[in-house]
Design an enzyme around this catalytic site. Sequence first.
Site, PDB file in Angstrom:
ATOM      1  CD  GLU A 201      -2.834   1.421   0.425  1.00  0.00           C
ATOM      2  OE1 GLU A 201      -3.817   2.094   0.755  1.00  0.00           O
ATOM      3  OE2 GLU A 201      -2.744   0.903  -0.691  1.00  0.00           O
TER       4      GLU A 201
ATOM      5  CG  ASP B  23      -3.882  -2.903   2.261  1.00  0.00           C
ATOM      6  OD1 ASP B  23      -3.879  -2.082   1.326  1.00  0.00           O
ATOM      7  OD2 ASP B  23      -4.921  -3.280   2.837  1.00  0.00           O
TER       8      ASP B  23
END
Length: 252
Positions: free
Chosen positions: A80, A108
Site C-alpha cells: 500500500e 496492503d
Amino acid sequence: MEDFVRQCFNPMIIELAEKAMKEYGEDPKIETNKFAAICTHLEVCFMYSDFHFIDERGESIIVESGDPNALLKHRFEIIEGRDRTMAWTVVNSICNTTGVEKPKFLPDLYDYKENRFIEIGVTRREVHIYYLEKANKIKSEKTHIHIFSFTGEEMATKADYTLDEESRARVKTRLFTIRQEMASRGLWDSFVSPREAKRQLKKDLKSEEPCVGLPTKVSHRTSPALKTLEPMWMDSNRTAALRASFLKCPKK
C-alpha cells in the site's frame, strides 16, 4: 476536513494519499472524506509493520531501537502507498520468490513470517459487515484479512490477529484518537454519513476561517515503515522539505 487531515497526519502520508487519489482522477480538496480515509488507512498499514522484524533464525521480533547493524529483515513488505505499477511489480516478485498464489487484487502488506498477503481494513461501520464485504470482494482464502474500527473493535481471518496485543493496541488507540479529534470539531458525523458530508462541504466553502479550532501540533516522528518507502519515491532533499512543511493556521 482537509485542514484537519493536513495537520493530523505526517506530510509523507498526505503526499502518498494525494498521489493515490490523483492516480484515479480524484481531488483531495473536494473528496475530503475519502482523503481522510486514505490517510488513515495508510497510517494503519505503516503502524502495522513498524518495529516488526525477522532475525537470522527466522524468528519474529519487535525492535524499537537497537543495533542498526543487526541482521534483521523487515517482517512486512509494504505494498500500500506505491503506485499501481510498482505495487504489482513487488507482488509479482514476492510470488516468484516465495511461490505463494498471486492475488487478484492488490493487497496492503506481505507477511514474510506467515508467508501470506494481508488486506488491512479500517471501517466506520460494524467490523463484521466490512469484513464480509472484503472477503466477498477478494474471494481468496490465501489473503489474510484484518479489520480495525474507530471504536476499538477488530476482526481477522480465523481470529488470527497476526500482531501482538500491544502493537494492535497502538493502532486502536490512534484510530480512537482520530475519531475523538474529529468529533470535537464537528467532523465525525460528516465522515460517517455521505449526506452530512455534502452539508459540511457547503458549510466549509462558506467559512472564512477554515483553520480555526484545528490542532497545530503534529507528531514529527517518521514511521520506520515510511523511511523504507522514501527511496522509492522521493530524494532526501524533498523528504526534508516535506517534514518541515506542516500546515500552520494563519494568526489573527
